[in-house]
Design a protein around this motif. Structure first.
Motif, short mmCIF file in Angstrom:
data_model
loop_
_atom_site.label_atom_id
_atom_site.label_comp_id
_atom_site.label_asym_id
_atom_site.label_seq_id
_atom_site.Cartn_x
_atom_site.Cartn_y
_atom_site.Cartn_z
N ASP A 46 -1.13 5.21 0.77
CA ASP A 46 -2.31 4.49 0.29
C ASP A 46 -1.94 3.17 -0.38
O ASP A 46 -2.67 2.64 -1.22
N GLY A 47 -0.79 2.60 0.03
CA GLY A 47 -0.31 1.35 -0.55
C GLY A 47 -1.24 0.18 -0.26
O GLY A 47 -2.11 0.24 0.61
N VAL A 48 -1.01 -0.91 -0.99
CA VAL A 48 -1.84 -2.12 -0.86
C VAL A 48 -0.93 -3.32 -0.67
O VAL A 48 0.04 -3.49 -1.42
N CYS A 57 -6.37 -8.92 1.91
CA CYS A 57 -5.92 -7.70 1.24
C CYS A 57 -6.08 -6.53 2.21
O CYS A 57 -7.13 -6.40 2.86
N TYR A 58 -5.03 -5.70 2.30
CA TYR A 58 -5.02 -4.59 3.24
C TYR A 58 -4.64 -3.32 2.51
O TYR A 58 -3.58 -3.26 1.88
N GLU A 59 -5.49 -2.32 2.58
CA GLU A 59 -5.29 -1.07 1.86
C GLU A 59 -4.97 0.05 2.83
O GLU A 59 -5.70 0.28 3.79
N GLY A 60 -3.85 0.73 2.57
CA GLY A 60 -3.41 1.82 3.42
C GLY A 60 -2.36 1.35 4.42
O GLY A 60 -2.39 0.21 4.89
N ARG A 61 -1.44 2.25 4.71
CA ARG A 61 -0.31 1.92 5.59
C ARG A 61 -0.77 1.42 6.96
O ARG A 61 -0.21 0.47 7.51
N GLU A 62 -1.81 2.03 7.51
CA GLU A 62 -2.27 1.61 8.85
C GLU A 62 -2.89 0.21 8.83
O GLU A 62 -2.70 -0.57 9.77
N ALA A 63 -3.63 -0.12 7.78
CA ALA A 63 -4.21 -1.47 7.67
C ALA A 63 -3.10 -2.50 7.50
O ALA A 63 -3.19 -3.62 8.06
N ILE A 64 -2.08 -2.16 6.75
CA ILE A 64 -0.93 -3.06 6.57
C ILE A 64 -0.24 -3.27 7.91
O ILE A 64 0.08 -4.40 8.30
N GLU A 135 4.11 0.44 -3.81
CA GLU A 135 2.79 0.98 -4.08
C GLU A 135 1.77 -0.15 -3.91
O GLU A 135 0.69 0.05 -3.38
N ARG A 136 2.16 -1.34 -4.35
CA ARG A 136 1.28 -2.50 -4.24
C ARG A 136 2.15 -3.75 -4.22
O ARG A 136 3.06 -3.89 -5.03
N LEU A 137 1.88 -4.63 -3.27
CA LEU A 137 2.53 -5.93 -3.21
C LEU A 137 1.44 -6.98 -3.34
O LEU A 137 0.50 -7.00 -2.55
#
Length: 156
Positions: A46-48, A57-64, A135-137
């Motif tokens: 659930d990283g960002v 901004c992209y939330e979640g591994r798949e969105a990233i 966790e968040r970048l």
């Protein structure tokens, strides 16, 4: 058995080095055509990844992963140079702040353009199963400016 001060200090130093390696590998994935699987694998599920107004901004591994799967068509060359890190570790969490200076080639109005980017990272890390992950970048871009007579003209 109580952990000695020396053991605690060594663990902190090892964590700092592991976080540096994580960040350096992130930069290597970016500089190798923005490897979407490699980059996404460095984030918790659930990283960002937050690039602000400049990159979104992209939330979640798949969105990233999806974001980085397309970014190489916009940024066709990048050299991520991160420096002046400040890393604070608190048990299984940490915060890292870094400067980035990045020469790059971007597509601007359909033309390859040599640019300079200057920004700051403010990252949050978490240790999971002994490994540090993002966790968040957060990337704050201060400027993206064309480099007159840059390296694009010199490409063979």
């Amino acid at each position: 058995m109580a952990v000695s001060d020396l053991e605690r200090r060594v663990e902190t130093l090892e964590s700092i080095e592991a976080i540096k390696r994580l960040k350096h590998q992130y930069c290597a994935y970016c500089d190798a055509g923005y490897d979407p699987d490699g980059i996404a694998s460095q984030f918790v599920e659930d990283g960002v990844w937050d690039g602000g107004d400049d990159f979104g901004c992209y939330e979640g591994r798949e969105a990233i992963r999806a974001f980085f799967a397309g970014v190489s068509s916009q940024i066709v060359f990048a050299g991520h140079l991160v420096m002046n890190e400040r890393i604070d570790v608190d048990g299984d969490t940490a915060r890292g702040q870094w400067w980035i200076v990045m020469p790059a080639t971007m597509m601007m109005e359909g033309v390859k353009t040599a640019i300079w980017l200057l920004g700051e990272y403010d990252d949050r890390y978490v240790r999971r199963d002994g490994a540090w992950m993002f966790e968040r970048l957060n990337a704050t871009i201060h400027f993206v400016k064309p480099h007159k007579d840059g390296w694009v003209e010199a490409e063979a």
